[in-house]
Design a protein around this motif. Structure first.
Motif, PDB file in Angstrom:
ATOM      1  N   PHE A   1       0.817  -1.216   0.000  1.00 37.82           N
ATOM      2  CA  PHE A   1       0.000   0.000   0.000  1.00 37.82           C
ATOM      3  C   PHE A   1       0.851   1.266   0.000  1.00 37.82           C
ATOM      4  O   PHE A   1       0.357   2.359   0.288  1.00 37.82           O
ATOM      5  CB  PHE A   1      -0.952   0.014   1.190  1.00 37.82           C
ATOM      6  N   GLY A   2       2.129   1.123  -0.339  1.00 36.96           N
ATOM      7  CA  GLY A   2       2.969   2.295  -0.540  1.00 36.96           C
ATOM      8  C   GLY A   2       3.551   2.889   0.717  1.00 36.96           C
ATOM      9  O   GLY A   2       3.757   4.108   0.794  1.00 36.96           O
ATOM     10  N   GLY A   3       3.844   2.031   1.713  1.00 37.38           N
ATOM     11  CA  GLY A   3       4.419   2.520   2.960  1.00 37.38           C
ATOM     12  C   GLY A   3       5.754   3.214   2.756  1.00 37.38           C
ATOM     13  O   GLY A   3       6.561   2.822   1.910  1.00 37.38           O
ATOM     14  N   GLU A   4       5.990   4.246   3.547  1.00 42.29           N
ATOM     15  CA  GLU A   4       7.196   5.058   3.407  1.00 42.29           C
ATOM     16  C   GLU A   4       8.444   4.216   3.647  1.00 42.29           C
ATOM     17  O   GLU A   4       8.562   3.545   4.666  1.00 42.29           O
ATOM     18  CB  GLU A   4       7.154   6.224   4.390  1.00 42.29           C
ATOM     19  N   HIS A   5       9.384   4.246   2.701  1.00 43.36           N
ATOM     20  CA  HIS A   5      10.683   3.580   2.790  1.00 43.36           C
ATOM     21  C   HIS A   5      10.579   2.055   2.832  1.00 43.36           C
ATOM     22  O   HIS A   5      11.561   1.384   3.176  1.00 43.36           O
ATOM     23  CB  HIS A   5      11.469   4.061   4.022  1.00 43.36           C
ATOM     24  N   LEU A   6       9.439   1.479   2.487  1.00 44.02           N
ATOM     25  CA  LEU A   6       9.285   0.028   2.544  1.00 44.02           C
ATOM     26  C   LEU A   6       9.408  -0.567   1.144  1.00 44.02           C
ATOM     27  O   LEU A   6       9.031   0.054   0.154  1.00 44.02           O
ATOM     28  CB  LEU A   6       7.940  -0.337   3.171  1.00 44.02           C
ATOM     29  N   THR A   7       9.942  -1.774   1.090  1.00 49.77           N
ATOM     30  CA  THR A   7      10.283  -2.432  -0.171  1.00 49.77           C
ATOM     31  C   THR A   7       9.828  -3.888  -0.141  1.00 49.77           C
ATOM     32  O   THR A   7       9.319  -4.361   0.884  1.00 49.77           O
ATOM     33  CB  THR A   7      11.818  -2.395  -0.388  1.00 49.77           C
ATOM     34  N   PRO A   8      10.019  -4.625  -1.244  1.00 47.86           N
ATOM     35  CA  PRO A   8       9.648  -6.049  -1.258  1.00 47.86           C
ATOM     36  C   PRO A   8      10.392  -6.902  -0.232  1.00 47.86           C
ATOM     37  O   PRO A   8      10.061  -8.087  -0.069  1.00 47.86           O
ATOM     38  CB  PRO A   8       9.995  -6.486  -2.691  1.00 47.86           C
ATOM     39  N   TRP A   9      11.378  -6.345   0.482  1.00 48.69           N
ATOM     40  CA  TRP A   9      12.021  -7.094   1.557  1.00 48.69           C
ATOM     41  C   TRP A   9      11.012  -7.526   2.614  1.00 48.69           C
ATOM     42  O   TRP A   9      11.289  -8.424   3.427  1.00 48.69           O
ATOM     43  CB  TRP A   9      13.131  -6.267   2.208  1.00 48.69           C
ATOM     44  N   LEU A  10       9.842  -6.910   2.628  1.00 50.68           N
ATOM     45  CA  LEU A  10       8.824  -7.313   3.603  1.00 50.68           C
ATOM     46  C   LEU A  10       8.240  -8.694   3.298  1.00 50.68           C
ATOM     47  O   LEU A  10       7.452  -9.224   4.080  1.00 50.68           O
ATOM     48  CB  LEU A  10       7.703  -6.277   3.681  1.00 50.68           C
ATOM     49  N   LEU A  11       8.632  -9.269   2.169  1.00 53.37           N
ATOM     50  CA  LEU A  11       8.266 -10.656   1.880  1.00 53.37           C
ATOM     51  C   LEU A  11       9.179 -11.646   2.610  1.00 53.37           C
ATOM     52  O   LEU A  11       8.923 -12.849   2.595  1.00 53.37           O
ATOM     53  CB  LEU A  11       8.345 -10.919   0.371  1.00 53.37           C
ATOM     54  N   LEU A  12      10.212 -11.157   3.255  1.00 50.84           N
ATOM     55  CA  LEU A  12      11.181 -12.027   3.925  1.00 50.84           C
ATOM     56  C   LEU A  12      10.540 -12.974   4.943  1.00 50.84           C
ATOM     57  O   LEU A  12      10.990 -14.125   5.068  1.00 50.84           O
ATOM     58  CB  LEU A  12      12.266 -11.170   4.585  1.00 50.84           C
ATOM     59  N   PRO A  13       9.527 -12.567   5.703  1.00 54.32           N
ATOM     60  CA  PRO A  13       8.919 -13.504   6.664  1.00 54.32           C
ATOM     61  C   PRO A  13       8.372 -14.779   6.029  1.00 54.32           C
ATOM     62  O   PRO A  13       8.172 -15.779   6.736  1.00 54.32           O
ATOM     63  CB  PRO A  13       7.784 -12.677   7.285  1.00 54.32           C
ATOM     64  N   TRP A  14       8.139 -14.765   4.711  1.00 57.42           N
ATOM     65  CA  TRP A  14       7.634 -15.979   4.067  1.00 57.42           C
ATOM     66  C   TRP A  14       8.638 -17.127   4.151  1.00 57.42           C
ATOM     67  O   TRP A  14       8.265 -18.291   3.968  1.00 57.42           O
ATOM     68  CB  TRP A  14       7.288 -15.686   2.602  1.00 57.42           C
ATOM     69  N   LEU A  15       9.888 -16.809   4.475  1.00 55.49           N
ATOM     70  CA  LEU A  15      10.887 -17.867   4.683  1.00 55.49           C
ATOM     71  C   LEU A  15      10.546 -18.736   5.887  1.00 55.49           C
ATOM     72  O   LEU A  15      11.067 -19.840   6.034  1.00 55.49           O
ATOM     73  CB  LEU A  15      12.282 -17.260   4.869  1.00 55.49           C
ATOM     74  N   ALA A  16       9.662 -18.230   6.760  1.00 49.97           N
ATOM     75  CA  ALA A  16       9.260 -18.996   7.942  1.00 49.97           C
ATOM     76  C   ALA A  16       8.094 -19.940   7.655  1.00 49.97           C
ATOM     77  O   ALA A  16       7.677 -20.681   8.556  1.00 49.97           O
ATOM     78  CB  ALA A  16       8.891 -18.040   9.078  1.00 49.97           C
ATOM     79  N   LEU A  17       7.571 -19.936   6.439  1.00 45.84           N
ATOM     80  CA  LEU A  17       6.450 -20.828   6.118  1.00 45.84           C
ATOM     81  C   LEU A  17       6.751 -22.302   6.373  1.00 45.84           C
ATOM     82  O   LEU A  17       5.872 -23.039   6.845  1.00 45.84           O
ATOM     83  CB  LEU A  17       6.026 -20.623   4.655  1.00 45.84           C
ATOM     84  N   PRO A  18       7.978 -22.782   6.096  1.00 45.60           N
ATOM     85  CA  PRO A  18       8.272 -24.191   6.413  1.00 45.60           C
ATOM     86  C   PRO A  18       8.177 -24.516   7.898  1.00 45.60           C
ATOM     87  O   PRO A  18       8.027 -25.683   8.266  1.00 45.60           O
ATOM     88  CB  PRO A  18       9.711 -24.367   5.903  1.00 45.60           C
ATOM     89  N   LEU A  19       8.263 -23.500   8.754  1.00 48.88           N
ATOM     90  CA  LEU A  19       8.069 -23.719  10.185  1.00 48.88           C
ATOM     91  C   LEU A  19       6.587 -23.768  10.538  1.00 48.88           C
ATOM     92  O   LEU A  19       6.185 -24.420  11.512  1.00 48.88           O
ATOM     93  CB  LEU A  19       8.743 -22.605  11.000  1.00 48.88           C
TER      94      LEU A  19
END
Length: 295
Positions: A234-252
């Motif tokens: 939604f266009g948050g200030e200074h935020l980038t696709p790095w916010l997809l990083l938590p998806w690495l925890a899906l195997p947990l």
């Protein structure tokens, strides 16, 4: 008194729920260029003390109401189990909350009076979960308050302590944090479903029944992953696709969801409770890293 007993009373498996939102709120403030180390330490310590005080208060109140019986599937509670006299548990509750207030004084002085309100409301919510004339934990509202106080309030309050302002992105980032904190309570209540029903404790799991409460747990966990990148989307200030990083925890997440869906025995659900706490912590560490990498 054996220190192990007091550690049991503090319920260390629940403490990630207190630490995780502090990491996320601090990381977003750092992304915007603000990091106060002493404020971070004070906020983390205050959150842990409020969680411990809440756990002790619940231990005391549940024992008085007869909710913690000998046939419960979870770990022995120190008051109901006769390991610690009720008066000592009550005193320890006051000590934990008193120390939290002392930490809060520092935060109020350095960051603003608004944090006094946040701290007092958090303590009151912790006590009234199973205490008071009409404890909301006995009416199926525990998950709502956990989402609010261990998600929205904790993340935005931490952010405010660092920045002395509020931004809409902090509220959005708090949503997945609150959902996973809620999932921790849901496992606890699914495990205690039968004993809670007999004690008249109408938790959400009791109200929904076994099958629907287990589906609700799975939806809550996976919704946290779905909402993780929303502040960026939604266009948050200074935020980038790095916010997809938590998806690495899906195997947990997938294995613990399977356990909650398929197992009914105490040891399995106790393990799921601990693993849900660690899932939240891993998720929030990754979310915090994604925020910092956005910078």
């Amino acid at each position: 008194m054996n220190p192990h007993i007091w550690l049991m009373a503090a319920r260390p498996r629940t403490l990630p729920a207190a630490a995780a939102p502090v990491l996320v709120g601090t990381a977003y403030a750092a992304t915007l260029g603000t990091f106060r180390p002493l404020t971070f330490i004070a906020t983390l310590l205050g959150a842990l003390l409020i969680q411990i005080g809440t756990n002790l208060s619940n231990d005391y109140s549940d024992a008085r109401r007869g909710a913690d019986t000998e046939d419960r599937l979870g770990p022995v509670r120190v008051t109901a189990g006769g390991l610690v006299p009720p008066k000592q548990v009550l005193i320890a509750t006051y000590v934990a909350f008193g120390l939290a207030v002392l930490v809060g004084v520092y935060l109020v002085v350095t960051s603003g009076w608004q944090l006094l309100l946040v701290g007092l409301l958090s303590i009151v919510a912790g006590v009234l979960y199973t205490g008071g004339p009409r404890p909301y934990g006995y009416e199926g509202l525990g998950e709502v308050f956990v989402f609010l106080f261990f998600g929205i309030v904790a993340v935005t309050g931490t952010f405010f302590a660092q920045r002395e302002e509020l931004m809409w992105e902090a509220f959005v980032l708090a949503v997945p944090v609150g959902l996973l904190a809620t999932a921790i309570l849901m496992v606890n209540n699914i495990r205690d479903q039968e004993t809670d029903r007999r004690a008249g404790k109408r938790t959400l799991a009791v109200r929904l029944g076994r099958d629907r409460s287990r589906i609700g747990y799975a939806l809550t966990v996976y919704l946290a992953f779905a909402t993780a990148p929303l502040a960026w989307a939604f266009g948050g200030e200074h935020l980038t696709p790095w916010l997809l990083l938590p998806w690495l925890a899906l195997p947990l997440a997938a294995p613990v969801v399977r356990v909650v869906r398929n197992k009914v025995d105490g040891p399995s659900l106790n393990g799921a409770l601990a693993r849900t706490g660690m899932l939240q912590l891993a998720f929030c560490v990754l979310l915090s890293a994604g925020l910092l990498l956005s910078k």
